[in-house]
Motif scaffolding. Sequence first.
Motif, PDB file in Angstrom:
ATOM      1  N   ASP A   8       0.753  -1.189  -0.026  1.00 39.18           N
ATOM      2  CA  ASP A   8       0.049  -0.038  -0.022  1.00 39.18           C
ATOM      3  C   ASP A   8       0.908   1.222   0.160  1.00 39.18           C
ATOM      4  O   ASP A   8       2.004   1.390   0.666  1.00 39.18           O
ATOM      5  CB  ASP A   8      -0.841  -0.131   1.410  1.00 39.18           C
ATOM      6  CG  ASP A   8      -1.630   1.231   1.279  1.00 39.18           C
ATOM      7  OD1 ASP A   8      -2.654   1.410   0.620  1.00 39.18           O
ATOM      8  OD2 ASP A   8      -1.299   1.944   2.363  1.00 39.18           O
ATOM      9  N   LYS A  17      -4.052   6.922   5.934  1.00 36.79           N
ATOM     10  CA  LYS A  17      -4.509   7.183   4.686  1.00 36.79           C
ATOM     11  C   LYS A  17      -5.058   8.800   4.887  1.00 36.79           C
ATOM     12  O   LYS A  17      -4.959   9.193   3.573  1.00 36.79           O
ATOM     13  CB  LYS A  17      -6.100   6.369   4.591  1.00 36.79           C
ATOM     14  CG  LYS A  17      -6.606   6.651   3.273  1.00 36.79           C
ATOM     15  CD  LYS A  17      -7.546   5.556   3.031  1.00 36.79           C
ATOM     16  CE  LYS A  17      -8.348   5.529   1.612  1.00 36.79           C
ATOM     17  NZ  LYS A  17      -9.350   4.796   1.529  1.00 36.79           N
ATOM     18  N   GLY A  73      -8.017   1.733  -5.113  1.00 32.50           N
ATOM     19  CA  GLY A  73      -6.913   0.981  -4.835  1.00 32.50           C
ATOM     20  C   GLY A  73      -6.072   1.145  -5.997  1.00 32.50           C
ATOM     21  O   GLY A  73      -6.043   2.001  -6.936  1.00 32.50           O
TER      22      GLY A  73
END
Length: 388
Positions: A8, A17, A73
């Motif tokens: 990620d 995030k 994503g």
Amino acid sequence: MADENKRDYYEVLGLAKGASDDEIKKAYRKLAKQYHPDLNPGDEKAEKMFKEVGEAYEVLSDPDKRARYDQYGFAGVDPNYNPGAAGGAGFGGFGGMDFDLGSIFDNFFGGGGASSSRRASAPQKGENLGAQVTLSFEEAAFGATREVTVGRVENCPTCGGSGAAAGTQPETCPNCHGTGTVRTVRQTAFGTMQQTGVCYQCGGTGRIVKTPCATCKGKGKVRKNKKVTVNIPAGVDDGQSVRVRGEGNVGANGGPNGDLLVSVTVRPHPIFTRDGANVLCEVPITFAQAALGAEIEVPTLDGKVRYTVPEGTQSGTVFRLKGKGIPYVGYKSRGDQFVTVVVETPKNLTREQKELLQRFEGTLKDETQPKRKTFFDKLKDSMEKGRK
């Protein structure tokens, strides 16, 4: 298709995030310097980490790419990403099925498929491309020119992007009649429902190429390496990107080309460090120079300058050289240079030198060393209060 082995992007930079743009920039600068190839020669792991950090920053520093990544994503930043196309990366994650939002609305509300048709035939801007350059501290300060080679998608030079062989033209698709979409009607438990989707025969282009171009095999596009000259503006900082408009992939249906985003890495300088538009450095001076005052040479980005250190200068004193810093991007004005004076205590003295210093020490009075006197006065007061 996204690489399942990728980490990620937020994890790569060690961030949550919801990290701010400033936090992303600071994390990138720290990690890019840590894993920079110049500081880790021959270290393959560091080189891999450096590329991984650069890729994460390239996505998270771009508001559009970051929004797509946050929502979809890796699929959202895949070069083949097209949220308007059926079977694309627009809305995945439901048992391996992908959905086109326009088709969903058409299913439930009996839409005529006009929105899908417009998406298939409307001009679309080409994908942005990325590249990276490494500059010296001075090049970043005063600007530089670099030539980078990028592999980009262009219209086929033979057919001009039509995909058809010379002397022929693409024909209107007989299945969708040039709309790029087809509608089907089916009976369900809820009644009659209409579904609009991309035409299977022409792939949504609305055209059929019967005699394909030999160069591009009917695709209308080819991938070529192109050398692009990039003008890096004065004042660019480590981790920033320079946008070269129109040097990305070619657009679809007459849309504009994408852009080329060139990420800048600045090599560390042996003397200078940067704080915004200001330059910081340390200059060592002798005990005699600090005590008696002296004219010293100070390095700057413009060359050496003379500066007079006043008598009694203490180690750690900072003085400013106005206008000797980094230019502000797009402006003629510059930041300042801040010089920290460090008084160096001599080592490996001879016996004669030690004797001279001891005799000198004996001549010193309290008024010549006010900090020392103040310290011992406070210590004496503290001890006397402790005895009471």
